[in-house]
Design an enzyme around this catalytic site. Sequence first.
Site: not given
Ligand code: IPM
Ligand code: MN
Length: 352
Positions: A140, A185, A218, A242, A246
């Site tokens: 990032y 990885k 993975d 990240d 999710d």
């Molecule tokens: C998160 C989001 C952010 C990230 C984006 C919007 C920059 O996906 O906070 O999880 O990737 O960190």
């Molecule tokens: Mn995110």
Amino acid sequence: MQMHIAVIPGDGIGPEITQAAKMVLDKIASVFGHEIAYTEVCAGGAAIDRFGDPLPAEELKKCQSADSVLLGAVGGPKWDSAPRRPEDALLALRKALGLYANLRPALLTPCLAQASPLKQELVQNGLDILVVRELTGGIYFGKRGKDAVSAFDVEQYSDFEIERIARRAFLSARGRKGCVVSVDKANVLESSKLWRSIVSRVQQEEFPDVALSHMYVDNAAMQIATNPSQFDVIVTTNMFGDILSDLTSVITGSIGLLPSASLGDSSPGMYEPIHGSAPDIAGENKANPIATILSCAMMLKLDFGLASEAEAIERAVNGVLEDGWRTFDIKDNDKPYIGTAEMGRLIADCIK
Ligand code: IPM
Ligand code: MN
Ligand code: NAD
């Protein structure tokens, strides 16, 4: 206690969910005898529209001088081809506030087992996974560039960056089941080889009481989907964290439930749901405010040391969920849905 909180509503569902969260914070203040002063901060797409800049210096200053920062979400299709994107505000805030440690707890209470997309036998006893995501380094923030026919983003980590996030993960594990899985990885990437060796050294030298194992990313994704209860703390890089968070969120019922704390070595921390601005449901009073409300609980505990107040919020959220109240994103059989504001109000009303 006097609390000064900078609130960034942001874009999409951001204003609706931060509104609901403020309702809960206000109730906490009145029940426990605190005073909260809010400063509204304009950042993200809203700030591009107003100032032509996703995070003007004045707005950043408001965050730097607050005790703590609450963020809704930023971004949306409206700004997808803008030269500066709303998401830049988020990255700039994390960097400017030195928020290198992102704690993303995924907790599945048994009453939400039916809402998990996983088989019931995998989730019926609940889940409790903490993702510790490195937040100010890696791909990032590495060197980037493009020319007419190619583009690149460099994944780079220093030993210092890895050491400090590893320490956070081991410290968190001490207050939990004492098991850390470090995800990388290292079979391919140089940065991951360094990651693995530094995490191992920190464990051997400073945290021999915490169990450490390593997993390739993975395989980790597959293990989270097939055997999630093996995990206690997962520590990983910015991008892997990240993606994996999710996944850990949705197996606990919905992405709308998962809070986060972004921390540095000093205040203010920043607290935000892990989901985005959900443009597809913005302005419809449909968004689940629970991730944002639970982020406030993390804020009260971690930035203000108010553990009882944080527990009161968590109890209220659990109570409302156990009573069967759901927002539309929690796919749970025949339960009727309520809206963002109603969910916020019900949770606030449960705090007494
Ligand atoms: C998160 C989001 C952010 C990230 C984006 C919007 C920059 O996906 O906070 O999880 O990737 O960190
Ligand atoms: Mn995110
Ligand atoms: P998203 O998380 O916004 O949405 C993914 C899906 O989950 C959508 O169907 C959405 O409706 C649903 N969802 C998300 N939060 C919800 C909630 N609280 N209640 C009910 N449903 C919810 O991810 P995306 O669509 O990939 O991204 C949309 C925008 O948000 C993009 O511009 C992205 O960059 C941005 N984003 C911002 C943040 C942040 O501000 N922290 C985080 C992630 C994505």
